[in-house]
Structures are given as structure tokens and as C-alpha cells.
Design an enzyme around this catalytic site. Sequence first.
Site, PDB file in Angstrom:
ATOM      1  CD  GLN A 272     -35.548 -88.759   3.182  1.00 58.51           C
ATOM      2  OE1 GLN A 272     -34.970 -87.675   3.233  1.00 58.51           O
ATOM      3  NE2 GLN A 272     -36.768 -88.875   2.675  1.00 58.51           N
ATOM      4  CB  SER A 273     -28.421 -89.517   0.211  1.00 58.94           C
ATOM      5  OG  SER A 273     -27.249 -88.788  -0.038  1.00 58.94           O
ATOM      6  CG  ASN A 274     -28.368 -85.267   4.993  1.00 57.42           C
ATOM      7  OD1 ASN A 274     -29.468 -84.730   4.977  1.00 57.42           O
ATOM      8  ND2 ASN A 274     -27.965 -86.015   6.013  1.00 57.42           N
TER       9      ASN A 274
ATOM     10  CB  SER B 205     -29.684 -93.986   1.962  1.00 58.71           C
ATOM     11  OG  SER B 205     -29.637 -92.728   2.575  1.00 58.71           O
TER      12      SER B 205
ATOM     13  CB  CYS C 248     -28.567 -87.624  -3.084  1.00 61.00           C
ATOM     14  SG  CYS C 248     -27.580 -89.090  -3.463  1.00 61.00           S
TER      15      CYS C 248
END
Length: 329
Positions: free
Chosen positions: A70-72, A68, A74
Site C-alpha cells: 500500500q505504498s503511497n 509496501s 509507489c
Amino acid sequence: MLKKLKMANTPTPIEKIQLVDADLPANLYVKRDDLTGIGLTGNKVRKLEYLMKKALDEGVTDVVTCGSIQSNHCRATSLACAKLGLKANLLLAGDENEPKESNNFLDYVSGATQRYISRYDFDHNRTELMEEWAKEIESKEGHKTTIWPEGASCAVGSFGYVDCYEEILEQEEKMGVEFDTIVVTTGSAGSFAGLIYANKKFGKDKDIVGITISYPAQRTINELVPPILEEMKEYDETDLEFTTDDIHVIDGYQGLGYAKNTMEELEFMRDFISQTGIIIDPVYTGKTMYAIFNELMNGNWADKKNVLFLHTGGAFGWTREKIDQLQGK
Ligand SMILES: Cc1ncc(COP(=O)(O)O)c(C=O)c1O
């Protein structure tokens, strides 16, 4: 036997939680995997230690992964690639025009290439889209790609949580405490699967509880965890047997849905942080701590004595939207 590249500050400490305003019916401890690093923080870095080592050994130049906006995962992938001289290519579910902040901003300053897709495409076509993108990159001379799934939740990454479990066993000895229960947030389920695997591998019978914050419990139990366990067995060349009884997921704490919060949840998180100095986040660990308190206080966990919450990080989840919501703006 898989090898890893040391990137996380481990072993992470275990602390006992003391609260001013609640008399919990069990001892509550926290394994501080939120302290594995600053940018390379949380559960993701333990997974990346294995995935990065494999990628470097295979001569990979480009990582393609997804999450997403706000992916941690990524964000951790972007920073790890920046550190090791690889290129991160991120397929993100969300709106490209949203102002960059938190994880998404860190992706940007790490030099990751970002492609934005709709939530529908993320849910239905992300694997094909990542494969197409990887082919595009490989068509350029000298580029070699690897594709990592959502959350780096695959067998290789999940071995990071076998290591974490082993650390917990060593810490139990030193502390003179036995944890009957380990509670972890579960999304794409790699961390959870790694703990379940380790529980059997080391011949223990702890209750490994996954609090699902996105997918329905049945999906986690039937579709997400079993293939990871099966592939882990292949890497380890073991004949460990798993059934769905090994996969204890508690449903219902998704609340309003992935990355959405009620005011009650956010206020709970604020109170917890103010009494412990430990940052929990609105998307993952805050919902899990909320679940732990509910389960303990409503008597569902009356048989439990020493509960260990595995803190998987996520502090960057305090985006402007969440801060405004908590402040009633
Ligand atoms: C802070 C945090 N905790 C927990 C999870 C869930 O971990 P997993 O994807 O291994 O289920 C995530 C995944 O994105 C996360 O970012």
C-alpha cells in the site's frame, strides 16, 4: 542547481485547527500538503518533481522503485509515470493474491508492472533485487532505467522539502505568524531530512520534529537522515554542518508497528476528522496527529507556541481492513 518539473499544486495552504473537544495549550496549524493533488498527492509528489525532471533529462524510459503493497510512493510514481509516458516497475512487499484496493489498485490501473516479494526480502535484499530488475530491463533494446529508493528518500527528492520550507517562510510573513515547531511524519526520512536541511540553509532555528512511524528513532537519526543531508550538501556545494542534535525524532508512536493500529488511535483519527474535515490516515499522518495531541496534552511541549503539522497526505491508507477495524467488524 537541480531543476524540477511542476507537478504539485503548490503553494499548499496553511490552516489553523479549531477543535470542539480539546483545549490545546498551543496554536496548532496544518500545512496542507495533502492538497498537492488527487492521485499525485501528499509529500511524494514534491519529491517526484525533482526526480522526474532528472530522469527525463537523462532519457530514462523505466523507473524501478519499491515499497509496501500500500505504498503511497509507489502509487504516486505509477501515476507520474503514466502522465509522462514512462514505465513504472514496482517491487512490492506483500501478497500478490490480496484483492487490489486503494494505492495498490491505482498502481494497477496506472499500468505499472508489479513484482511481489516477502517482507524479509524487502527488508534485506530490496536494493539488490531492484538492481537485478533494472539490468533485466536494460538488456532490452532502447530501455534506460533509474532506481529510486523506498519513499524516494534520497537527496534529489528531498529538495522538494526545501521548497516546502521556503513556502512556509513566505506564508509566515503573509500570516504574521512564526512557527516555532514543524512536525512531520517520518518513515524513510526524505521529507524530514529536506526540512532539517532547509532549516539550516535559511539560517533558522525552528524545532523540526519527526514522528517516526516505522523505524526506531536511533536508526532515523544515525542511519537514514545523515547520508541524505551529506548528499544534499554536495548538490548544493555548501559547507553547512549538521550534527545529530539537528535531528529531533520522537519515538514511541509506532504503536503496534508499521501500518498496525490500536482502536484508540483509530477512534482518535475518526474524532479528529469529524471535527476538522481534514482526512488523516491510519498509517502515517493519523499516528503523527495522535502524537502531537499526546505531546501537547501531557505537557511535553509546554515551551511551544505555534506548532505547524506538515500534512503529508495518505488518505488512500483507509483500506478495507482499517475501515472494518474501526467499525468493530
Ligand atoms: C502519507 C505519508 N506521510 C509521510 C511519509 C513519510 O515520508 P518519508 O518517506 O519522506 O519519511 C510517507 C511515506 O511513505 C507517506 O506516505
